[in-house]
Design a protein around this motif. Structure first.
Motif, short mmCIF file in Angstrom:
data_model
loop_
_atom_site.label_atom_id
_atom_site.label_comp_id
_atom_site.label_asym_id
_atom_site.label_seq_id
_atom_site.Cartn_x
_atom_site.Cartn_y
_atom_site.Cartn_z
N GLY A 8 0.78 -1.23 0.00
CA GLY A 8 0.00 0.00 0.00
C GLY A 8 0.81 1.28 0.00
O GLY A 8 0.24 2.37 -0.08
N GLY A 9 2.13 1.17 0.08
CA GLY A 9 2.95 2.37 0.04
C GLY A 9 2.98 2.98 -1.34
O GLY A 9 2.47 2.40 -2.31
N LEU A 20 -2.10 1.56 4.36
CA LEU A 20 -1.16 0.44 4.36
C LEU A 20 -1.83 -0.81 4.90
O LEU A 20 -2.68 -0.73 5.79
CB LEU A 20 0.07 0.78 5.20
N SER A 21 -1.40 -1.94 4.39
CA SER A 21 -1.88 -3.23 4.87
C SER A 21 -0.69 -4.09 5.24
O SER A 21 0.39 -3.98 4.64
CB SER A 21 -2.70 -3.94 3.79
N CYS A 22 -0.91 -4.97 6.20
CA CYS A 22 0.11 -5.94 6.59
C CYS A 22 -0.59 -7.28 6.78
O CYS A 22 -1.38 -7.44 7.71
CB CYS A 22 0.82 -5.52 7.85
N GLU A 88 7.22 15.12 6.17
CA GLU A 88 7.96 14.47 7.26
C GLU A 88 7.45 13.06 7.58
O GLU A 88 8.05 12.36 8.38
CB GLU A 88 7.96 15.33 8.53
N ASP A 89 6.36 12.66 6.95
CA ASP A 89 5.88 11.28 7.09
C ASP A 89 6.61 10.34 6.13
O ASP A 89 6.41 9.12 6.20
CB ASP A 89 4.38 11.20 6.82
N THR A 90 7.43 10.89 5.27
CA THR A 90 8.19 10.07 4.33
C THR A 90 9.12 9.12 5.07
O THR A 90 9.92 9.55 5.91
CB THR A 90 9.00 10.96 3.38
N ALA A 91 8.99 7.83 4.78
CA ALA A 91 9.78 6.81 5.48
C ALA A 91 9.44 5.44 4.90
O ALA A 91 8.48 5.30 4.13
CB ALA A 91 9.48 6.82 6.97
N VAL A 92 10.21 4.47 5.31
CA VAL A 92 9.83 3.08 5.09
C VAL A 92 9.00 2.67 6.31
O VAL A 92 9.44 2.85 7.45
CB VAL A 92 11.04 2.16 4.93
N TYR A 93 7.82 2.14 6.05
CA TYR A 93 6.90 1.74 7.11
C TYR A 93 6.97 0.22 7.30
O TYR A 93 6.83 -0.53 6.32
CB TYR A 93 5.49 2.19 6.78
N TYR A 94 7.15 -0.18 8.54
CA TYR A 94 7.30 -1.59 8.88
C TYR A 94 6.17 -2.07 9.77
O TYR A 94 5.75 -1.37 10.70
CB TYR A 94 8.62 -1.83 9.61
N CYS A 95 5.74 -3.28 9.52
CA CYS A 95 4.76 -3.95 10.34
C CYS A 95 5.50 -4.77 11.40
O CYS A 95 6.56 -5.35 11.12
CB CYS A 95 3.91 -4.85 9.45
N ASN A 96 4.92 -4.84 12.59
CA ASN A 96 5.53 -5.54 13.71
C ASN A 96 4.48 -6.38 14.41
O ASN A 96 3.37 -5.91 14.65
CB ASN A 96 6.14 -4.52 14.66
N GLY A 103 9.24 -10.50 18.98
CA GLY A 103 8.69 -9.65 17.93
C GLY A 103 9.21 -10.05 16.57
O GLY A 103 10.32 -10.58 16.45
N SER A 104 8.42 -9.79 15.55
CA SER A 104 8.80 -10.08 14.17
C SER A 104 8.50 -8.88 13.32
O SER A 104 7.58 -8.11 13.61
CB SER A 104 8.04 -11.30 13.65
N TRP A 105 9.27 -8.74 12.24
CA TRP A 105 9.15 -7.58 11.37
C TRP A 105 8.88 -8.00 9.93
O TRP A 105 9.35 -9.05 9.47
CB TRP A 105 10.45 -6.77 11.39
N GLY A 106 8.17 -7.13 9.22
CA GLY A 106 8.04 -7.28 7.80
C GLY A 106 9.20 -6.61 7.09
O GLY A 106 10.10 -6.07 7.72
N GLN A 107 9.15 -6.63 5.74
CA GLN A 107 10.22 -6.06 4.95
C GLN A 107 10.08 -4.57 4.74
O GLN A 107 11.04 -3.90 4.34
CB GLN A 107 10.28 -6.77 3.59
N GLY A 108 8.90 -4.05 4.97
CA GLY A 108 8.68 -2.61 4.86
C GLY A 108 8.08 -2.20 3.52
O GLY A 108 8.22 -2.90 2.52
N THR A 109 7.42 -1.05 3.55
CA THR A 109 6.87 -0.45 2.33
C THR A 109 7.17 1.04 2.35
O THR A 109 7.03 1.69 3.39
CB THR A 109 5.36 -0.73 2.21
N GLN A 110 7.62 1.55 1.21
CA GLN A 110 8.04 2.95 1.14
C GLN A 110 6.84 3.87 0.99
O GLN A 110 5.98 3.65 0.14
CB GLN A 110 8.99 3.15 -0.04
N VAL A 111 6.82 4.90 1.81
CA VAL A 111 5.84 5.98 1.68
C VAL A 111 6.61 7.27 1.44
O VAL A 111 7.48 7.64 2.23
CB VAL A 111 4.97 6.11 2.95
N THR A 112 6.30 7.94 0.34
CA THR A 112 6.95 9.20 0.00
C THR A 112 5.89 10.27 -0.16
O THR A 112 4.96 10.11 -0.96
CB THR A 112 7.77 9.07 -1.28
N VAL A 113 6.03 11.33 0.61
CA VAL A 113 5.08 12.45 0.55
C VAL A 113 5.82 13.64 -0.05
O VAL A 113 6.72 14.22 0.58
CB VAL A 113 4.53 12.79 1.94
N SER A 114 5.46 13.97 -1.27
CA SER A 114 6.18 15.02 -1.98
C SER A 114 5.31 15.59 -3.08
O SER A 114 4.50 14.88 -3.67
CB SER A 114 7.47 14.46 -2.58
N SER A 115 5.50 16.87 -3.35
CA SER A 115 4.80 17.50 -4.46
C SER A 115 5.66 17.47 -5.72
O SER A 115 5.24 17.95 -6.77
CB SER A 115 4.44 18.94 -4.09
#
Length: 115
Positions: A8-9, A20-22, A88-96, A103-115
């Protein structure tokens, strides 16, 4: 074996929305506490939102009122609805996924907030 797959990123303009979905597998999803974290370039990974197995939620101050975490135990999926996105929300988002002290982690999804 726990597997977490984020999706969903993408690229969105400031003020826009993303969901986003995990999807989890290999676990009894309904008994796990689930969370979303993010990591921006050059910064440490930080907590964004969490939801317990009972459905209680909590959020980082920076996203309160803009992000909403939810879960669907029938689909083994946790979601993060994000509105009013900022650069400033731009980041790789990880599910936990957490059970006790494990704890376990996903691989992440990139979210980019830009004009």
């Amino acid at each position: 074996q726990v597997q977490l797959m984020e999706s969903g990123g993408g690229l969105v303009q400031p003020g826009g929305s993303l969901k986003l979905s995990c999807a989890a597998s290999g676990i009894i999803f309904r008994i796990y506490d689930m969370g979303w974290y993010r990591q921006a370039p050059g910064k440490q990974r930080e907590f964004v939102a969490g939801i317990t197995d009972g459905g209680s939620t909590n959020y980082a101050e920076s996203v309160k009122g803009r992000f909403s975490i939810s879960r669907d135990n029938a689909k083994n999926t946790v979601y993060l609805q994000m509105i009013s996105l900022k650069p400033e929300d731009t980041a790789v988002y990880y599910c936990n996924a957490v059970l006790g002290r494990i704890g376990s982690w996903g691989q992440g999804t990139q979210v980019t907030v830009s004009s």
